[in-house]
Design a protein around this motif. Structure first.
Motif, short mmCIF file in Angstrom:
data_model
loop_
_atom_site.label_atom_id
_atom_site.label_comp_id
_atom_site.label_asym_id
_atom_site.label_seq_id
_atom_site.Cartn_x
_atom_site.Cartn_y
_atom_site.Cartn_z
N LEU A 163 11.98 2.04 -0.42
CA LEU A 163 12.59 1.82 0.89
C LEU A 163 12.38 3.05 1.76
N LEU A 164 11.69 2.86 2.88
CA LEU A 164 11.47 3.95 3.85
C LEU A 164 12.27 3.65 5.11
N ILE A 165 12.94 4.66 5.64
CA ILE A 165 13.75 4.50 6.85
C ILE A 165 13.39 5.60 7.84
N GLN A 166 13.18 5.20 9.08
CA GLN A 166 12.95 6.16 10.17
C GLN A 166 14.24 6.32 10.97
N GLU A 167 14.54 7.53 11.32
CA GLU A 167 15.67 7.80 12.20
C GLU A 167 15.15 8.12 13.60
N PRO A 168 15.81 7.60 14.63
CA PRO A 168 15.35 7.92 16.00
C PRO A 168 15.50 9.41 16.29
N ALA A 169 14.65 9.88 17.18
CA ALA A 169 14.72 11.28 17.58
C ALA A 169 16.03 11.54 18.33
N ALA A 221 22.81 2.78 7.31
CA ALA A 221 23.61 4.00 7.46
C ALA A 221 24.36 4.33 6.17
N ALA A 222 24.65 3.30 5.34
CA ALA A 222 25.39 3.55 4.10
C ALA A 222 24.50 4.02 2.97
N ILE A 223 23.19 3.88 3.08
CA ILE A 223 22.27 4.32 2.02
C ILE A 223 22.17 5.84 2.04
N PRO A 224 22.23 6.46 0.89
CA PRO A 224 22.15 7.93 0.84
C PRO A 224 20.86 8.44 1.46
N PRO A 225 20.90 9.57 2.14
CA PRO A 225 19.71 10.10 2.80
C PRO A 225 18.69 10.64 1.80
N ASP A 226 17.49 10.86 2.29
CA ASP A 226 16.45 11.48 1.47
C ASP A 226 16.85 12.91 1.15
N PRO A 227 16.82 13.29 -0.13
CA PRO A 227 17.22 14.66 -0.49
C PRO A 227 16.41 15.73 0.25
N ARG A 228 15.18 15.43 0.59
CA ARG A 228 14.35 16.42 1.28
C ARG A 228 14.60 16.42 2.79
N GLY A 229 15.31 15.42 3.29
CA GLY A 229 15.61 15.38 4.72
C GLY A 229 14.43 15.05 5.61
N SER A 230 13.40 14.45 5.05
CA SER A 230 12.21 14.13 5.84
C SER A 230 12.45 12.87 6.67
N ASN A 231 11.59 12.68 7.66
CA ASN A 231 11.68 11.50 8.52
C ASN A 231 10.26 10.97 8.76
N PRO A 232 9.89 9.84 8.22
CA PRO A 232 10.78 8.88 7.54
C PRO A 232 11.26 9.40 6.20
N GLY A 233 12.40 8.89 5.81
CA GLY A 233 12.96 9.31 4.54
C GLY A 233 12.72 8.26 3.46
N ILE A 234 12.46 8.74 2.24
CA ILE A 234 12.35 7.84 1.09
C ILE A 234 13.75 7.66 0.56
N LEU A 287 0.55 1.45 5.49
CA LEU A 287 1.92 1.52 6.02
C LEU A 287 1.92 1.21 7.51
N ASP A 288 2.80 0.31 7.91
CA ASP A 288 3.02 0.00 9.32
C ASP A 288 4.49 -0.37 9.46
N MET A 289 5.29 0.58 9.89
CA MET A 289 6.73 0.39 9.88
C MET A 289 7.36 0.73 11.21
N GLY A 290 8.54 0.14 11.42
CA GLY A 290 9.36 0.46 12.58
C GLY A 290 10.57 1.24 12.12
N ARG A 291 11.74 0.61 12.22
CA ARG A 291 12.98 1.27 11.79
C ARG A 291 13.01 1.45 10.28
N TYR A 292 12.55 0.43 9.55
CA TYR A 292 12.53 0.53 8.09
C TYR A 292 11.49 -0.42 7.53
N VAL A 293 11.12 -0.21 6.25
CA VAL A 293 10.19 -1.08 5.58
C VAL A 293 10.38 -0.92 4.07
#
Length: 239
Positions: free
Chosen positions: A150-156, A120-133, A192-198
């Protein structure tokens, strides 16, 4: 004068004097006959309905069988004792394992909570995509490009968990050759095979005499050529 007498007159027999013989009493014959019949009846009943008497060989075999059964009983008793001891030790080890598993579960829960706070403390992806880079590190080393993404997925919305995302991560280099012409070079890809993050990381070689300036990270879903996340970052000389 004649003298009379009442005494019986002795009459001799043709064979001379004989003494009247006495026979065996009737009651004694009956007693002996009863004893003989009773003993015979007992023997008949014993042979017909009573337990059979064993021969010497049968007695010896029975004794050996009893000894064998006794030894087998002792062996089974020893094995039973050993088995019960093993079960007791296994139950103790199981309790210890259960306690360790519970400790690990608590640690994992604490670590997950800590990771969630860091994500949650990592800055979001500037493009706002999900998953975010959310983070990249591109370093140029003598043996090529070393990268971390670092890729992070946010729940719907209205959900607390995310599903697995499968696809591919591609790297495209932006740079130039000594002649000064800009060139886009494929630097490879990773599944790529990720859950919450990878964290996607690795190393790739650079073309000879190629001067890398930037790297574009592209995330593509499985079975599709559509880019669902992309980000271009600067490549720096390694320290």
């Amino acid at each position: 004068m004649s003298f009379g007498s009442n005494r019986p007159t002795f009459k001799p027999t043709p064979y001379g004097y004989t003494r009247r013989s006495r026979g065996i009493p009737r009651w004694l014959l009956l007693l002996i006959t009863g004893i003989v019949l009773g003993a015979g009846g007992v023997l008949f009943l014993q042979r017909s309905y009573g337990p059979q008497r064993l021969t010497v060989e049968q007695s010896e075999q029975l004794r050996m069988d009893l000894n064998t059964a006794s030894l087998e009983n002792q062996r089974l008793a020893t094995e039973s004792k050993t088995l019960h001891q093993g079960i007791k030790e296994a139950q103790g080890a199981q309790q210890d394992d259960a306690a360790k598993i519970e400790q690990l579960r608590k640690r994992a829960a604490d670590m997950e909570a800590g990771v969630s706070s860091l994500l949650a403390a990592i800055p979001p992806d500037p493009r706002g995509s999900n998953p975010g880079i959310r983070y990249t590190d591109m370093q140029i080393q003598p043996d090529g490009l070393h990268y971390q993404v670092l890729l992070i997925q946010e729940p719907a919305k209205d959900q607390t968990d995310v599903g697995n995302l499968r696809g591919e991560v591609k790297l495209v280099g932006i740079g130039s050759y000594p002649n000064g012409n800009t060139a886009y070079v494929s630097l490879g890809s990773q599944p790529l095979d990720m859950g919450r993050y990878v964290v996607v990381q690795g190393q790739t070689e650079l073309p000879k005499a190629y001067r890398l300036r930037q790297v574009t990270v592209q995330v593509m879903a499985e079975g599709s050529d559509k880019i669902i996340a992309t980000r271009t970052v600067r490549a720096t000389a390694g320290r």
